[in-house]
Design an enzyme around this catalytic site. Sequence first.
Site, PDB file in Angstrom:
ATOM      1  N   TYR A 100       1.925  -1.193  42.471  1.00 10.01           N
ATOM      2  CA  TYR A 100       2.241  -1.049  41.051  1.00 10.01           C
ATOM      3  C   TYR A 100       2.632   0.397  40.777  1.00 10.01           C
ATOM      4  O   TYR A 100       2.293   1.310  41.544  1.00 10.01           O
ATOM      5  CB  TYR A 100       1.054  -1.473  40.176  1.00 10.01           C
ATOM      6  CG  TYR A 100      -0.275  -0.849  40.523  1.00 10.01           C
ATOM      7  CD1 TYR A 100      -0.599   0.464  40.149  1.00 10.01           C
ATOM      8  CD2 TYR A 100      -1.241  -1.573  41.218  1.00 10.01           C
ATOM      9  CE1 TYR A 100      -1.827   1.028  40.448  1.00 10.01           C
ATOM     10  CE2 TYR A 100      -2.475  -1.015  41.528  1.00 10.01           C
ATOM     11  CZ  TYR A 100      -2.756   0.286  41.144  1.00 10.01           C
ATOM     12  OH  TYR A 100      -3.973   0.838  41.450  1.00 10.01           O
ATOM     13  N   ARG A 105      -5.385   8.027  40.337  1.00 13.26           N
ATOM     14  CA  ARG A 105      -6.776   8.464  40.253  1.00 13.26           C
ATOM     15  C   ARG A 105      -6.875   9.974  40.008  1.00 13.26           C
ATOM     16  O   ARG A 105      -7.728  10.445  39.260  1.00 13.26           O
ATOM     17  CB  ARG A 105      -7.516   8.083  41.532  1.00 13.26           C
ATOM     18  CG  ARG A 105      -9.003   8.370  41.520  1.00 13.26           C
ATOM     19  CD  ARG A 105      -9.634   7.919  42.824  1.00 13.26           C
ATOM     20  NE  ARG A 105      -9.625   6.474  42.938  1.00 13.26           N
ATOM     21  CZ  ARG A 105     -10.639   5.672  42.568  1.00 13.26           C
ATOM     22  NH1 ARG A 105     -11.733   6.204  42.045  1.00 13.26           N
ATOM     23  NH2 ARG A 105     -10.554   4.372  42.718  1.00 13.26           N
ATOM     24  N   ASP A 121     -21.090   3.902  42.309  1.00 11.56           N
ATOM     25  CA  ASP A 121     -21.235   3.459  43.692  1.00 11.56           C
ATOM     26  C   ASP A 121     -22.613   3.768  44.266  1.00 11.56           C
ATOM     27  O   ASP A 121     -23.048   3.102  45.209  1.00 11.56           O
ATOM     28  CB  ASP A 121     -20.168   4.121  44.570  1.00 11.56           C
ATOM     29  CG  ASP A 121     -18.798   3.483  44.406  1.00 11.56           C
ATOM     30  OD1 ASP A 121     -18.713   2.429  43.745  1.00 11.56           O
ATOM     31  OD2 ASP A 121     -17.815   4.040  44.930  1.00 11.56           O
TER      32      ASP A 121
END
Length: 328
Positions: A220, A108, A302
């Site tokens: 991952y 991120r 969000d």
Amino acid sequence: MTPARTVIVAGAGIGGLTTALALKRNGFRVIIFEQAERLQETGAGIQLSPNAARLLIDLGLGDRLRPHVVTPQAVRVLNAKNGREIVRIPLGDTVAQRYGAPYWIIHRGDLQAVLSAAVSQDIDIALKLGMRMEDFATHPRGVTVSARGRTGAWNEQADALIAADGLWSVARARFGFAEPPRFAGRVAWRALVPAADVAPEFREPLIHLWLGADAHLVHYPVKAGKVINIVVITANDWNGGGEQGWSEPASRIDLLPQLTAARWAPQARAIVHLPDAWLKWPLFERRSLATFAQDAAALLGDAAHPMLPFLAQGGAMAIEDAVVAAQC
């Protein structure tokens, strides 16, 4: 020449930064208010499915992102108790050919760094850090936004406001939806470990999803394969102590008792045992809204429709929101 119209964006997360770039492409000037004093790496891995990757590439960010991404070849869904593979869902070339865009996984912080670098290099986008939006008012000329920082109050007029100010959105409350987010009864535990520390099979470009009782584990590779992102979601009654849903340091000592040897295969527990330091987030949800816009102001990401992370689409939906908002 007609002067460019100006849009204020509240929040410099993934949704807000993408919104600014999409608005600029459509001919707008943009002012971003961000309450953080500086942008820094937050969270851990994020999955960019083709609906999101396509839009980032279309914004001209593909070449900047590729050095940081991993293209997973499949999702392996595993039985957490015995380690058996339940199903393997192909990604890689299969997804790229079907949808015309890749499926990427990335840290991120790397995604945010690429977005913020693109924003900082654009003279038509002004990023004001350390400025928290406090209120806004719409009127026939557009919108006036009030913000506050260390230097005091700031009022700015613009043609529109797009509020990408997150789960605990100030703008959403100003829209009249002031009820707080609801704790979802689950906690996300996140950590990163060097890829060299995990078993060779878990270094491959795959997304591993372990399904267990009242918990699941996802891991991952990120950082171009050098680091493994680990996320565990557990049923839990810790809601962050009433604070606004921010992360808190944790330890594997706190997590491992929730993934007992009787219910979790040794390979899965070995992955979880690797990082000593974790961060944990309480997960929240909010009721659906009939509309995300009022007059010259709109909610995004969000702030509008927070999602639990079970389909890995929260970031992707914020990116989609950004491009659609700019088109509108």
